[in-house]
Motif scaffolding. Structure first.
Motif, mmCIF file in Angstrom:
data_model
loop_
_atom_site.group_PDB
_atom_site.id
_atom_site.type_symbol
_atom_site.label_atom_id
_atom_site.label_comp_id
_atom_site.label_asym_id
_atom_site.label_seq_id
_atom_site.Cartn_x
_atom_site.Cartn_y
_atom_site.Cartn_z
ATOM 1 N N GLY A 1 0.783 -1.232 0.000
ATOM 2 C CA GLY A 1 0.000 0.000 0.000
ATOM 3 C C GLY A 1 0.811 1.276 0.000
ATOM 4 N N LEU A 2 2.099 1.211 -0.335
ATOM 5 C CA LEU A 2 2.934 2.415 -0.263
ATOM 6 C C LEU A 2 2.639 3.415 -1.365
ATOM 7 N N ILE A 3 1.900 3.007 -2.396
ATOM 8 C CA ILE A 3 1.593 3.949 -3.468
ATOM 9 C C ILE A 3 0.744 5.115 -2.959
ATOM 10 N N LYS A 4 0.023 4.903 -1.868
ATOM 11 C CA LYS A 4 -0.834 5.958 -1.316
ATOM 12 C C LYS A 4 -0.017 7.022 -0.591
ATOM 13 N N SER A 5 1.025 6.604 0.117
ATOM 14 C CA SER A 5 1.817 7.557 0.891
ATOM 15 C C SER A 5 3.091 7.994 0.164
ATOM 16 N N MET A 6 3.542 7.225 -0.844
ATOM 17 C CA MET A 6 4.762 7.560 -1.582
ATOM 18 C C MET A 6 4.480 7.469 -3.079
ATOM 19 N N PRO A 7 3.603 8.323 -3.604
ATOM 20 C CA PRO A 7 3.204 8.192 -5.017
ATOM 21 C C PRO A 7 4.342 8.414 -6.002
ATOM 22 N N VAL A 8 5.221 9.375 -5.725
ATOM 23 C CA VAL A 8 6.327 9.644 -6.647
ATOM 24 C C VAL A 8 7.267 8.446 -6.713
ATOM 25 N N VAL A 9 7.596 7.896 -5.561
ATOM 26 C CA VAL A 9 8.467 6.730 -5.521
ATOM 27 C C VAL A 9 7.817 5.557 -6.248
ATOM 28 N N ALA A 10 6.521 5.360 -6.028
ATOM 29 C CA ALA A 10 5.816 4.239 -6.639
ATOM 30 C C ALA A 10 5.768 4.367 -8.161
ATOM 31 N N VAL A 11 5.442 5.540 -8.667
ATOM 32 C CA VAL A 11 5.318 5.732 -10.116
ATOM 33 C C VAL A 11 6.671 5.582 -10.800
ATOM 34 N N THR A 12 7.697 6.160 -10.232
ATOM 35 C CA THR A 12 9.026 6.034 -10.842
ATOM 36 C C THR A 12 9.539 4.596 -10.762
ATOM 37 N N PHE A 13 9.248 3.905 -9.666
ATOM 38 C CA PHE A 13 9.635 2.498 -9.564
ATOM 39 C C PHE A 13 8.916 1.668 -10.625
#
Length: 673
Positions: free
Chosen positions: A378-390
């Motif tokens: 569920g980290l895409i909710k709190s770390m969207p930039v990190v998730a999208v770039t990953f």
């Protein structure tokens, strides 16, 4: 060349200033400014001169008399050196920017190396990499290679008091020394008394003799240690796992490239490649690519997944090099240019997307305190930039259009398909096997990153971890820029091919114009894929705006109303079907532990009476069965000579005298002979 020398001097000076002006009061801020500013200055200078060489076709040469015993030492920045120098400059710049943010977020109470010393060793590592790329004197090259290894050795154990980082650093240093010894042996055989300049090695390498073959293989093995190819890969897994995440990005995106550069430099000195060279490089690279990604599949630690992915991508680059060598050996110009171009393009791609992956992994670790993906979610909710770039980097690593990984692997595929045209049955068989291996590798890679991204960023948290926070700009800037570069270089590969033309000439490729159609096709496919994605997203948006979904609730939730975070896939369960298919290739041990449950009501037996906890451990069989056992045998042998260390000074003096007598006798004997 003066610009490059100034850039190297700036990096060294910045490192020294960072060590001198680092204080506890400013928490390393002054040291960070010294390091980042000088690395940025060095990167600008290196990029300026490298682009000039790559686009203008210039070769910059400088000769400096260093006196006895080195004599005249030649420095040369040709297209091959400029290509890797530009990548090194970009990688080191983004790594040092990321490291400043990473260090600032680390707990101040944890024992660690001084920030100033850390920045100093980083600058030294960057400077030594750049110098190794332009040196043409083999002896000085080995010295600079050693400085690079020592600098990285001190970068790995940043946190003091931890055994694993120090053990990984020692293993890295020992492995690099083994590779350096093999390189030294190759240099001694290649020089053959004629000289220590790299150009003097051409005569031996181009001869179709046993000695020429041995020299080539020794050079290849020596540089394969740095490149992380299996079975010379063990340092990469431990060092990239235990090092700070910014340093891991440097190791994967720059240090591994130094080994690839060394292999290509030797190929550039070999005008006539024997088929044995190509088959050797191809088979070792296929072995590395397949086993690297299979071991990544069974890992649940984010760092180890990426470390094994580095080994896999080094194998893909090696497959391209092997294809190019076979094309050169069998006079198949299209196969030659596609293989070498695919390898060079993948070097660029790997430096870009692997930097994003390691930097994102570092942000996840600092925010949550763990790299175990089975505890995340569920980290895409709190770390969207990190998730999208990953996600963007994962798609690139999986070779999916419109990202750049698709371009390089398509070129290598095309080169392998050209191996099916000759009349020789053996190369056709090898080509079919290599195509199948690369296809299997691509499928498993997609599964690995689907598992990694899905378990880490999607779903709900699987454990009670601290609330993840968005990292600072110094950590997100490299993520955004490099992820965007993965997309841009995939959409317009022609711009990257312009920079690859000159290095291909250095490798002896003559008919470079043959590759034009393949690059155009890949660019068109990538742009078409992006258009398809955009159209699909637009249609979905229109549907969302036009169709109002009425509020609804399930009439019967099938017992799923009280959803729990444990009712999700884990990394192990998601990859289990594929792991079972390839389990014969892995040394996997599964364990189960029974945990008794206490009765909630006295006198009542709980159901079930005990819980079962399943765990699985996958061993790197090359490391456990070959390297570790080999070390154990050597240790047992050397222990039999422990009596030599008697502790008496007289005995040690006697050893010295005996050694001097032996050297004197050898000198006299050689003089008489």
């Amino acid at each position: 060349m003066s610009v490059l020398f100034i850039a190297v001097a700036a990096a060294v000076t910045g490192g020294l200033l960072a060590a001198v002006f680092s204080g506890k009061a400013d928490r390393g801020r002054v040291a960070a400014v010294c390091s980042v500013s000088t690395i940025a200055l060095a990167a600008a200078g290196v990029l300026f001169v490298s682009v000039r060489v790559l686009l203008g076709g210039d070769v910059l040469t400088e000769t400096i008399d260093m006196g006895a015993p080195l004599g005249l030492v030649r420095f040369e920045l040709d297209a091959l050196s400029a290509f890797f120098a530009a990548l090194t400059a970009v990688t080191t710049l983004f790594s040092i920017i990321y490291i400043t943010g990473y260090i600032s977020l680390m707990p101040k109470s944890s024992p660690r190396m001084s920030a100033g010393l850390h920045y100093m060793f980083f600058n030294f590592a960057a400077a030594s990499m750049l110098m190794a790329l332009v040196l043409r004197n083999a002896l000085v090259f080995l010295v600079v290679w050693e400085i690079m290894a020592l600098s990285i050795f001190f970068l790995i154990p940043f946190e003091r008091g931890k055994i694993k980082p120090m053990s990984a650093a020692v293993q890295f240093l020992v492995t690099m020394h083994v590779g350096a010894v093999i390189l030294a042996a190759a240099i001694v055989m290649a020089s053959n008394g004629t000289g220590m300049d790299f150009s003097d090695f051409t005569a031996v390498l181009s001869s179709n003799t046993t000695s020429g073959t041995i020299v080539f293989l020794l050079f290849f093995i020596g540089f394969a240690f740095k490149a992380g190819l299996m079975p010379f890969h063990s340092w990469a897994v431990h060092a990239e796992t235990e090092a700070p995440r910014g340093v891991s990005g440097l190791l994967s995106g720059a240090a591994v490239n130094m080994g690839i550069y060394g292999i290509l430099r030797i190929i550039a000195l070999t005008p006539a490649a024997a088929p044995l060279y190509g088959y050797t490089v191809l088979f070792i690279s296929m072995f590395s690519a397949v086993l690297g990604i299979l071991y990544a599949l069974v890992q649940n630690d984010l760092r180890r997944i990426l470390a094994y992915s580095t080994i896999e991508n080094a194998g893909i680059i090696g497959i391209g090099i092997g294809v190019g060598l076979l094309g050169k050996a069998y006079s198949l110009p299209l196969m030659e240019v596609l293989g070498f171009a695919g390898a060079l393009f993948h070097v660029v791609n790997h430096s870009l997307f692997k930097g994003v992956l390691f930097y994102a992994a570092g942000a996840v670790f600092l925010s949550t305190g763990t790299s175990n993906i089975d505890r995340l979610g569920g980290l895409i909710k709190s770390m969207p930039v990190v998730a999208v770039t990953f996600l963007a980097a994962s798609l690139s690593a999986s070779a999916l259009p419109p990202f750049n990984g698709f371009i390089s692997e398509f070129l290598i595929y095309s080169g392998l398909l050209r191996a099916l045209t000759p009349a020789s049955g053996f190369i056709i068989t090898v080509g079919v096997i290599a195509v199948a291996v690369l296809a299997l590798n691509g499928a498993v890679t997609l599964a690995v990153f689907a598992k990694t991204f899905g378990i880490t960023f999607l779903g709900t948290p699987r454990s009670n971890l601290p609330a993840a926070l968005q990292p600072p700009a110094s950590m997100t800037l490299p993520l955004i820029v490099l992820a965007a570069s993965c997309l841009v270089t995939g959409l317009w590969p022609e711009s990257v091919m312009r920079l690859i033309h000159a290095p291909l000439v250095c490798l002896g490729v003559t008919q470079i114009n043959l590759i034009g159609n393949a690059v155009t096709i890949t660019g068109s496919v990538a742009r078409g894929a992006l258009l398809l994605v955009v159209v699909t997203a637009a249609l979905f948006l229109i549907r969302t705006l036009l169709v109002r979904t009425p509020a609804s609730a399930p009439t019967w939730g099938c017992g799923y109303e009280a959803v729990s975070s444990r009712m999700q896939y884990t990394g192990s369960s998601l990859g289990a079907p594929l792991v079972k298919l390839v389990s014969p290739l892995l040394r996997r041990v599964e364990k189960k532990k029974f945990i008794p449950k206490s009765a909630d009501i006295p006198g009542c037996e709980p159901f079930p009476a005990r819980r079962v906890k399943y765990t699985s451990v996958t061993f790197d069989f090359i490391e456990s069965m070959v390297i570790d056992k080999g070390i154990a045998i050597l240790k047992a042998v050397f222990e039999r000579f422990s009596w030599v260390q008697s502790g008496h000074t007289g005995h040690y003096v006697l050893y010295i005298l005996a050694a001097l007598a032996a050297f004197l006798f050898a000198a006299v004997w050689r003089g008489v002979a």
